[in-house]
Scaffold this motif. Sequence first.
Motif, PDB file in Angstrom:
ATOM      1  N   TYR A  94       0.838  -1.193   0.000  1.00 25.13           N
ATOM      2  CA  TYR A  94       0.000   0.000   0.000  1.00 25.13           C
ATOM      3  C   TYR A  94       0.878   1.250   0.000  1.00 25.13           C
ATOM      4  O   TYR A  94       1.863   1.346   0.748  1.00 25.13           O
ATOM      5  N   TYR A  95       0.499   2.196  -0.834  1.00 25.78           N
ATOM      6  CA  TYR A  95       1.230   3.448  -1.011  1.00 25.78           C
ATOM      7  C   TYR A  95       0.271   4.628  -0.848  1.00 25.78           C
ATOM      8  O   TYR A  95      -0.912   4.528  -1.185  1.00 25.78           O
ATOM      9  N   CYS A  96       0.797   5.746  -0.397  1.00 19.60           N
ATOM     10  CA  CYS A  96       0.008   6.975  -0.441  1.00 19.60           C
ATOM     11  C   CYS A  96       0.625   7.917  -1.468  1.00 19.60           C
ATOM     12  O   CYS A  96       1.805   7.801  -1.819  1.00 19.60           O
ATOM     13  N   ASN A  97      -0.175   8.824  -1.960  1.00 19.14           N
ATOM     14  CA  ASN A  97       0.278   9.826  -2.907  1.00 19.14           C
ATOM     15  C   ASN A  97      -0.846  10.837  -3.095  1.00 19.14           C
ATOM     16  O   ASN A  97      -1.931  10.682  -2.527  1.00 19.14           O
ATOM     17  N   ALA A  98      -0.583  11.842  -3.866  1.00 21.00           N
ATOM     18  CA  ALA A  98      -1.592  12.856  -4.164  1.00 21.00           C
ATOM     19  C   ALA A  98      -2.116  12.631  -5.573  1.00 21.00           C
ATOM     20  O   ALA A  98      -1.340  12.710  -6.530  1.00 21.00           O
ATOM     21  N   PRO A  99      -3.390  12.332  -5.730  1.00 18.52           N
ATOM     22  CA  PRO A  99      -3.933  12.161  -7.078  1.00 18.52           C
ATOM     23  C   PRO A  99      -3.803  13.443  -7.880  1.00 18.52           C
ATOM     24  O   PRO A  99      -3.823  14.551  -7.326  1.00 18.52           O
ATOM     25  N   LEU A 100      -3.685  13.288  -9.193  1.00 16.22           N
ATOM     26  CA  LEU A 100      -3.475  14.454 -10.045  1.00 16.22           C
ATOM     27  C   LEU A 100      -4.625  15.458  -9.899  1.00 16.22           C
ATOM     28  O   LEU A 100      -4.426  16.668  -9.891  1.00 16.22           O
ATOM     29  N   SER A 101      -5.841  14.956  -9.768  1.00 16.64           N
ATOM     30  CA  SER A 101      -7.001  15.814  -9.565  1.00 16.64           C
ATOM     31  C   SER A 101      -8.123  14.980  -8.964  1.00 16.64           C
ATOM     32  O   SER A 101      -7.986  13.761  -8.816  1.00 16.64           O
ATOM     33  N   ALA A 102      -9.216  15.611  -8.655  1.00 16.85           N
ATOM     34  CA  ALA A 102     -10.363  14.912  -8.066  1.00 16.85           C
ATOM     35  C   ALA A 102     -10.961  13.894  -9.031  1.00 16.85           C
ATOM     36  O   ALA A 102     -11.564  12.910  -8.610  1.00 16.85           O
ATOM     37  N   THR A 103     -10.752  14.116 -10.323  1.00 14.81           N
ATOM     38  CA  THR A 103     -11.329  13.201 -11.316  1.00 14.81           C
ATOM     39  C   THR A 103     -10.285  12.349 -12.009  1.00 14.81           C
ATOM     40  O   THR A 103     -10.634  11.403 -12.711  1.00 14.81           O
ATOM     41  N   VAL A 104      -9.025  12.649 -11.825  1.00 19.63           N
ATOM     42  CA  VAL A 104      -7.944  11.847 -12.412  1.00 19.63           C
ATOM     43  C   VAL A 104      -7.156  11.256 -11.262  1.00 19.63           C
ATOM     44  O   VAL A 104      -6.146  11.805 -10.822  1.00 19.63           O
ATOM     45  N   ARG A 105      -7.616  10.137 -10.751  1.00 24.06           N
ATOM     46  CA  ARG A 105      -7.023   9.589  -9.532  1.00 24.06           C
ATOM     47  C   ARG A 105      -5.986   8.512  -9.807  1.00 24.06           C
ATOM     48  O   ARG A 105      -5.288   8.100  -8.881  1.00 24.06           O
ATOM     49  N   ASN A 106      -5.879   8.066 -11.068  1.00 29.23           N
ATOM     50  CA  ASN A 106      -4.896   7.036 -11.370  1.00 29.23           C
ATOM     51  C   ASN A 106      -3.533   7.611 -11.719  1.00 29.23           C
ATOM     52  O   ASN A 106      -2.577   6.858 -11.915  1.00 29.23           O
ATOM     53  N   LEU A 107      -3.436   8.918 -11.812  1.00 28.51           N
ATOM     54  CA  LEU A 107      -2.150   9.582 -11.988  1.00 28.51           C
ATOM     55  C   LEU A 107      -1.884  10.383 -10.729  1.00 28.51           C
ATOM     56  O   LEU A 107      -2.812  10.889 -10.094  1.00 28.51           O
ATOM     57  N   VAL A 108      -0.591  10.465 -10.372  1.00 27.49           N
ATOM     58  CA  VAL A 108      -0.246  11.087  -9.098  1.00 27.49           C
ATOM     59  C   VAL A 108       0.818  12.159  -9.287  1.00 27.49           C
ATOM     60  O   VAL A 108       1.477  12.234 -10.316  1.00 27.49           O
ATOM     61  N   LYS A 109       0.976  12.983  -8.231  1.00 24.83           N
ATOM     62  CA  LYS A 109       1.834  14.154  -8.335  1.00 24.83           C
ATOM     63  C   LYS A 109       3.266  13.903  -7.871  1.00 24.83           C
ATOM     64  O   LYS A 109       4.185  14.559  -8.355  1.00 24.83           O
ATOM     65  N   PHE A 110       3.478  12.985  -6.942  1.00 28.23           N
ATOM     66  CA  PHE A 110       4.784  12.868  -6.310  1.00 28.23           C
ATOM     67  C   PHE A 110       5.440  11.515  -6.596  1.00 28.23           C
ATOM     68  O   PHE A 110       4.787  10.576  -7.051  1.00 28.23           O
ATOM     69  N   ASN A 111       6.723  11.442  -6.311  1.00 25.50           N
ATOM     70  CA  ASN A 111       7.415  10.160  -6.387  1.00 25.50           C
ATOM     71  C   ASN A 111       6.825   9.204  -5.341  1.00 25.50           C
ATOM     72  O   ASN A 111       6.425   9.627  -4.264  1.00 25.50           O
ATOM     73  N   TRP A 112       6.816   7.949  -5.696  1.00 28.89           N
ATOM     74  CA  TRP A 112       6.285   6.934  -4.776  1.00 28.89           C
ATOM     75  C   TRP A 112       7.253   6.686  -3.612  1.00 28.89           C
ATOM     76  O   TRP A 112       8.469   6.706  -3.792  1.00 28.89           O
ATOM     77  N   GLY A 113       6.667   6.441  -2.437  1.00 30.85           N
ATOM     78  CA  GLY A 113       7.464   6.014  -1.296  1.00 30.85           C
ATOM     79  C   GLY A 113       7.732   4.524  -1.377  1.00 30.85           C
ATOM     80  O   GLY A 113       7.477   3.885  -2.407  1.00 30.85           O
ATOM     81  N   GLN A 114       8.211   3.960  -0.283  1.00 38.30           N
ATOM     82  CA  GLN A 114       8.548   2.538  -0.290  1.00 38.30           C
ATOM     83  C   GLN A 114       7.318   1.652  -0.075  1.00 38.30           C
ATOM     84  O   GLN A 114       7.368   0.461  -0.327  1.00 38.30           O
ATOM     85  N   GLY A 115       6.238   2.235   0.386  1.00 38.47           N
ATOM     86  CA  GLY A 115       5.024   1.470   0.625  1.00 38.47           C
ATOM     87  C   GLY A 115       5.095   0.684   1.918  1.00 38.47           C
ATOM     88  O   GLY A 115       6.130   0.602   2.582  1.00 38.47           O
ATOM     89  N   THR A 116       3.960   0.094   2.277  1.00 38.79           N
ATOM     90  CA  THR A 116       3.885  -0.770   3.457  1.00 38.79           C
ATOM     91  C   THR A 116       3.109  -2.018   3.066  1.00 38.79           C
ATOM     92  O   THR A 116       2.053  -1.941   2.453  1.00 38.79           O
ATOM     93  N   ARG A 117       3.655  -3.163   3.419  1.00 36.51           N
ATOM     94  CA  ARG A 117       3.095  -4.436   2.960  1.00 36.51           C
ATOM     95  C   ARG A 117       1.987  -4.908   3.885  1.00 36.51           C
ATOM     96  O   ARG A 117       2.157  -4.965   5.112  1.00 36.51           O
ATOM     97  N   VAL A 118       0.881  -5.289   3.273  1.00 33.46           N
ATOM     98  CA  VAL A 118      -0.253  -5.871   3.998  1.00 33.46           C
ATOM     99  C   VAL A 118      -0.477  -7.283   3.474  1.00 33.46           C
ATOM    100  O   VAL A 118      -0.624  -7.483   2.269  1.00 33.46           O
ATOM    101  N   THR A 119      -0.492  -8.232   4.388  1.00 30.29           N
ATOM    102  CA  THR A 119      -0.755  -9.621   4.017  1.00 30.29           C
ATOM    103  C   THR A 119      -1.949 -10.123   4.831  1.00 30.29           C
ATOM    104  O   THR A 119      -1.925 -10.062   6.063  1.00 30.29           O
ATOM    105  N   VAL A 120      -2.963 -10.590   4.128  1.00 26.31           N
ATOM    106  CA  VAL A 120      -4.166 -11.105   4.788  1.00 26.31           C
ATOM    107  C   VAL A 120      -4.243 -12.601   4.539  1.00 26.31           C
ATOM    108  O   VAL A 120      -4.346 -13.045   3.391  1.00 26.31           O
ATOM    109  N   SER A 121      -4.184 -13.355   5.605  1.00 27.01           N
ATOM    110  CA  SER A 121      -4.236 -14.813   5.484  1.00 27.01           C
ATOM    111  C   SER A 121      -5.676 -15.311   5.597  1.00 27.01           C
ATOM    112  O   SER A 121      -6.496 -14.726   6.303  1.00 27.01           O
ATOM    113  N   SER A 122      -5.940 -16.398   4.908  1.00 32.09           N
ATOM    114  CA  SER A 122      -7.310 -16.949   4.913  1.00 32.09           C
ATOM    115  C   SER A 122      -7.494 -17.947   6.047  1.00 32.09           C
ATOM    116  O   SER A 122      -6.559 -18.336   6.707  1.00 32.09           O
TER     117      SER A 122
END
Length: 122
Positions: A94-122
Motif C-alpha cells: 500500500y502506497y500513499c500519494n496525491a492524485p493528479l485531480s479529483a477526477t484523475v485519480r490514477n495519476l499522481v503528483k509525487f514520487n512513490w514512497g517505499q510502501g507498506t506491505r499488507v498480508t491477509v491470510s485466509s
Amino acid sequence: QVQLVESGGGLVQAGGSLRLSCAASGRTFSTYDMGWYRQAPGKGREFVASISWSGGTTYYANSVKGRFTISRDDANNTVCLQMNSLKPEDTAIYYCNAPLSATVRNLVKFNWGQGTRVTVSS
C-alpha cells in the motif's frame, strides 16, 4: 517535492483490521488531495481511496467501499487508512500519494514512497 513514508502494514487474518499511516514532508500538505493505492503481487498499482484537501470529500474503489476509511490530519501532515473486514484479496503493498485531480485519480503528483506491505491470510 513532497516525500511520503508509509507505515502500519503487517500480517493479519481474514476479517481483521489494520490502520495504515502516511507521513508527508512539506508545508503545503494541507493543499493537496491525498490518496491510497495498492499493488498486489503480479498486478499493476490501483487506486484504493482518496480524500480532498478539505477533508470533506472521499472516494473509494468499489472493492473496499464500506470496509476502508480514509482520513487526514493536516496538523501532523498525515493521512491514514483504516482497513476493516480484511480479505485475502486485499493483500498488497500500500502506497500513499496525491492524485493528479479529483477526477484523475490514477495519476499522481509525487514520487512513490517505499510502501507498506499488507498480508491477509485466509
